[in-house]
Design a protein around this motif. Structure first.
Motif, mmCIF file in Angstrom:
data_model
loop_
_atom_site.group_PDB
_atom_site.id
_atom_site.type_symbol
_atom_site.label_atom_id
_atom_site.label_comp_id
_atom_site.label_asym_id
_atom_site.label_seq_id
_atom_site.Cartn_x
_atom_site.Cartn_y
_atom_site.Cartn_z
ATOM 1 N N ALA A 223 -8.680 -4.108 9.373
ATOM 2 C CA ALA A 223 -7.418 -4.762 9.725
ATOM 3 C C ALA A 223 -6.595 -5.025 8.469
ATOM 4 C CB ALA A 223 -7.696 -6.062 10.469
ATOM 5 N N LYS A 224 -7.300 -5.335 7.376
ATOM 6 C CA LYS A 224 -6.614 -5.656 6.123
ATOM 7 C C LYS A 224 -5.889 -4.411 5.583
ATOM 8 C CE LYS A 224 -7.752 -7.597 1.684
ATOM 9 N NZ LYS A 224 -8.893 -7.562 0.786
ATOM 10 N N MET A 225 -6.611 -3.296 5.593
ATOM 11 C CA MET A 225 -5.988 -2.057 5.117
ATOM 12 C C MET A 225 -4.831 -1.659 6.018
ATOM 13 S SD MET A 225 -9.298 0.149 4.178
ATOM 14 C CE MET A 225 -8.720 1.825 3.963
ATOM 15 N N GLN A 226 -5.075 -1.840 7.305
ATOM 16 C CA GLN A 226 -4.069 -1.452 8.293
ATOM 17 C C GLN A 226 -2.779 -2.249 8.092
ATOM 18 O OE1 GLN A 226 -5.272 1.040 10.313
ATOM 19 N NE2 GLN A 226 -3.164 1.362 10.934
ATOM 20 N N ALA A 227 -2.940 -3.519 7.728
ATOM 21 C CA ALA A 227 -1.780 -4.405 7.594
ATOM 22 C C ALA A 227 -0.877 -3.985 6.440
ATOM 23 C CB ALA A 227 -2.253 -5.840 7.391
ATOM 24 N N ARG A 228 -1.455 -3.259 5.479
ATOM 25 C CA ARG A 228 -0.641 -2.842 4.335
ATOM 26 C C ARG A 228 0.254 -1.657 4.686
ATOM 27 N NH1 ARG A 228 -4.984 -2.316 0.213
ATOM 28 N NH2 ARG A 228 -5.828 -4.402 0.056
ATOM 29 N N LEU A 229 -0.083 -0.976 5.758
ATOM 30 C CA LEU A 229 0.716 0.178 6.146
ATOM 31 C C LEU A 229 1.946 -0.301 6.888
ATOM 32 C CD1 LEU A 229 -2.281 2.331 7.317
ATOM 33 C CD2 LEU A 229 -1.200 2.260 5.066
ATOM 34 N N LYS A 230 2.955 0.500 6.862
ATOM 35 C CA LYS A 230 4.178 -0.010 7.481
ATOM 36 C C LYS A 230 5.006 1.075 8.149
ATOM 37 C CE LYS A 230 6.438 0.368 3.021
ATOM 38 N NZ LYS A 230 7.389 -0.146 2.076
ATOM 39 N N CYS A 231 5.915 0.585 8.938
ATOM 40 C CA CYS A 231 6.832 1.452 9.635
ATOM 41 C C CYS A 231 8.230 1.056 9.172
ATOM 42 C CB CYS A 231 6.690 1.185 11.131
ATOM 43 S SG CYS A 231 7.389 2.465 12.134
ATOM 44 N N PHE A 232 9.076 1.988 8.848
ATOM 45 C CA PHE A 232 10.393 1.637 8.307
ATOM 46 C C PHE A 232 11.358 2.791 8.518
ATOM 47 C CE2 PHE A 232 7.865 3.832 5.294
ATOM 48 C CZ PHE A 232 8.733 4.681 4.631
ATOM 49 N N LEU A 233 12.591 2.543 8.183
ATOM 50 C CA LEU A 233 13.575 3.631 8.229
ATOM 51 C C LEU A 233 13.708 4.174 6.821
ATOM 52 C CD1 LEU A 233 16.324 2.085 10.504
ATOM 53 C CD2 LEU A 233 14.886 4.049 11.032
ATOM 54 N N THR A 234 13.506 5.461 6.652
ATOM 55 C CA THR A 234 13.567 6.019 5.309
ATOM 56 C C THR A 234 14.894 6.730 5.087
ATOM 57 O OG1 THR A 234 12.520 7.514 3.733
ATOM 58 C CG2 THR A 234 12.377 8.127 6.039
ATOM 59 N N ASN A 235 15.341 6.688 3.836
ATOM 60 C CA ASN A 235 16.553 7.430 3.489
ATOM 61 C C ASN A 235 16.230 8.914 3.388
ATOM 62 O OD1 ASN A 235 18.158 5.120 3.112
ATOM 63 N ND2 ASN A 235 17.164 4.781 1.132
ATOM 64 N N THR A 236 17.230 9.722 3.466
ATOM 65 C CA THR A 236 17.053 11.142 3.228
ATOM 66 C C THR A 236 18.092 11.556 2.205
ATOM 67 O OG1 THR A 236 18.610 11.841 4.897
ATOM 68 C CG2 THR A 236 16.356 11.462 5.629
ATOM 69 N N ARG A 237 18.177 12.837 1.961
ATOM 70 C CA ARG A 237 19.160 13.285 0.983
ATOM 71 C C ARG A 237 20.592 13.204 1.521
ATOM 72 N NH1 ARG A 237 17.157 16.688 -3.812
ATOM 73 N NH2 ARG A 237 15.369 15.352 -4.200
ATOM 74 N N ILE A 238 20.699 12.953 2.818
ATOM 75 C CA ILE A 238 22.031 12.779 3.378
ATOM 76 C C ILE A 238 22.269 11.284 3.561
ATOM 77 C CG2 ILE A 238 23.537 13.254 5.368
ATOM 78 C CD1 ILE A 238 21.899 15.735 5.886
ATOM 79 N N PRO A 239 23.331 10.758 2.951
ATOM 80 C CA PRO A 239 23.585 9.317 3.091
ATOM 81 C C PRO A 239 23.679 8.939 4.574
ATOM 82 C CG PRO A 239 25.103 10.312 1.515
ATOM 83 C CD PRO A 239 24.351 11.435 2.148
ATOM 84 N N PHE A 240 23.168 7.840 4.924
ATOM 85 C CA PHE A 240 23.204 7.298 6.297
ATOM 86 C C PHE A 240 22.312 8.028 7.294
ATOM 87 C CE2 PHE A 240 27.463 6.511 4.466
ATOM 88 C CZ PHE A 240 27.279 5.143 4.196
#
Ligand SMILES: O=C(O)CCC(=O)C(=O)O
Ligand SMILES: [Fe+2]
Length: 524
Positions: free
Chosen positions: A278-295
């Motif tokens: 659970a501890k290792m799992q908690a360090r992982l995350k979900c997010f919105l990542t940027n790309t080479r195209i702005p926005f």
């Protein structure tokens, strides 16, 4: 072989529909004309017709491994018998018989190779793999149930095909367990009355399997349940062998086979479910990542941070996936793997069919390349020489199909030829620096992509892709990236691999600052 692609099994199902309709017509016209039709044929076609009429989604139906085996058995054995009976030398050459003959030709054309004993054995091996890896309950399987998904219970003949198939495949532990269960089910009278008389035959097969694993006492014990006149000639032989055993030989119980590969057990455990704490799992995350195209942002999920393994969600549209599946289906052939000897080989370790699609043949593929480049920052230019990428490899898994633990890297020198025969455009493109893999379908259960050395696990999600580096920034291979495709339990699994080569990344990914440096994902 049909068993190595569930999509091919679905085609077989559809073609069986064609044959069923033709056989129905044959039966009806023959009955009307007063031509003789055997009782067995009439019973067979009516039975198949009823069974098929309860199925409304062929894809779902064949995605159940028991159904896949059932269909393969039916076509390889029952239909063959029907054809032998109707197309015999002195049989009347009626219009209805010709009609059936033509339907058979069309069906054969569609499935390419008619299923044989090897397909039965392949499907049996798949079911046994699922039984072992997912620790399925034997009784539930016999009842036709896989997880929540039910099908008709196994018939006596289907169970025999599994038990006997296991023994033929040298899987004695499995064979003995299934045969014992078959005998028990049979004695409870659960498998229909016409089966009883075969029990003595079953006992002979079971006894022989016991003898082969060195358990002569069990062989004798099993045969003693039959009447003395029906124990067969081997009975006395087993008895002498038993008597010859040194006194005090311990009579151990039947043991499941031990793993010969040390990665097998962790691989199988990870197929069943997540293993990270659970501890290792908690360090992982979900997010919105940027790309080479702005926005232009992508929903990303880290499944391992060092080395990086990342899932990108909704990166391919339904119509793009459909294109890859359809285009791939046209040229699926049995998957091969690179052997140590430098040859491509067929292997039980990889039960799937693959097709290669050349990027420059389709605009759509070039568009996907752009997208991957935008997200990863890597060069994705397809060239006829020194290409930055390999062609798309579309994969469809088979019945209980898996790709056992392996690494994608080739161990080729940077910018140089390895010993492997490759497509011309990537001959000098260096190693597979990274893997990008699209999931082109969902499955109901099983099929996760797992990394046993990292305890990382990626479930199959239609429309997503997984990305990781196979090498370290200094160019050496990263053995930790060993991974596998778990056996598909329910459903049809399609993926598309895109291997990104070292050549072309010079200006994008510079060498690591230290020997130990890991690649990181841009923009996080
Ligand atoms: O199907 C998967 O999940 C993994 C496939 C894979 O590793 C490969 O094709 O190299
Ligand atoms: Fe792989």
């Amino acid at each position: 072989h049909i068993f190595s692609s569930v999509q091919r099994v679905e085609t077989l199902y559809e073609e069986e529909g064609r044959l069923t309709r033709a056989l129905m017509r044959y039966k009806d016209t023959s009955v009307n004309n007063g031509t003789h039709v055997g009782d067995k044929v009439i019973k067979f076609v009516e039975n198949i017709y009823t069974q098929r009429s309860t199925v409304d989604d062929a894809g779902l139906w064949v995605g159940h491994p028991i159904n896949a085996l059932r269909l393969i058995l039916r076509v390889a054995e029952d239909w063959e018998k029907v054809f032998e009976e109707i197309f015999c030398d002195d049989c009347p050459d009626t219009y209805a018989a010709k009609d059936l003959q033509i339907s058979k030709k069309i069906a054969l054309n569609a499935v390419k190779i008619w299923p044989t004993k090897d397909d039965i054995l392949g499907a049996v091996r798949g079911i046994l793999r699922l039984w072992r890896i997912y620790q399925l309950d034997l009784q539930q399987l016999v009842n036709g149930t896989v997880l929540q998904e039910s099908s008709n219970p196994l018939s006596w003949r289907e169970m025999l095909a599994i038990a006997r198939g296991a023994i033929d495949l040298g899987m004695h532990y499995d064979g003995i367990t299934w045969m014992t269960s078959l005998l028990e089910t049979n004695s409870k009278g659960q498998l229909g009355s016409d089966s009883k008389f075969e029990e003595d035959t079953l006992r002979k097969i079971l006894a022989s399997a016991y003898y082969q694993v060195g358990m002569a006492w069990k062989a004798v014990e099993v045969l003693e349940k039959s009447d003395a006149s029906k124990r067969g000639s081997n009975y006395e032989f087993y008895k002498t062998r038993l008597a010859a055993l040194p006194k005090g030989t311990s009579r151990e119980k039947l043991q499941p086979p031990e793993y010969t590969d040390r990665y097998q057990a962790p691989y199988e455990a990870l197929c069943r479910g997540p293993l990270k704490s659970a501890k290792m799992q908690a360090r992982l995350k979900c997010f919105l990542t940027n790309t080479r195209i702005p926005f232009y942002k992508i929903r990303a999920e880290i499944v391992n941070s060092k080395p990086i393994i990342i899932i990108y969600h909704n990166v391919i549209s339904n119509s793009e996936m459909e294109f890859l599946r359809n285009e791939g289906e046209k040229s699926l052939t049995y998957s091969k793997i690179f052997a140590e000897s430098g040859q491509h080989l067929m292997a039980n370790k990889r039960v799937s069919q693959t097709a290669w699609l050349k990027d420059t043949d389709h605009h759509l593929l070039l568009r996907l390349n752009k997208r991957i480049s935008t997200i990863t920052g890597l060069d994705m230019t397809f060239r006829d020489h020194l290409s930055s990428v390999e062609r798309y490899q579309v994969v469809n898994y088979g019945v209980g199909g898996e790709y056992g633990p392996h690494n994608d890297h080739l161990g080729k020198p940077l910018w140089g030829r390895g010993g492997l025969p490759e497509a011309l455009e990537i001959n000098d493109s260096g190693d597979r620096i990274a893997t990008w893999m699209f999931y082109l379908s969902s499955v109901k259960a099983g099929g996760a992509t797992v990394f046993p050395l990292l305890k990382a696990r990626v479930p199959v999600t239609e429309g997503s892709a997984v990305f990781w580096y196979n090498t370290l920034p200094n160019g050496s291979t990263n053995k930790k990236m060993m991974h596998a495709g778990c056996p598909v339990l329910l459903g049809t699994k399609w993926v598309a691999n895109k291997w990104i080569r070292q050549h072309g990344q010079v200006l994008r990914k510079l060498c690591g600052k230290t020997e130990k440096a890991n690649f990181e994902i841009d923009n996080i």
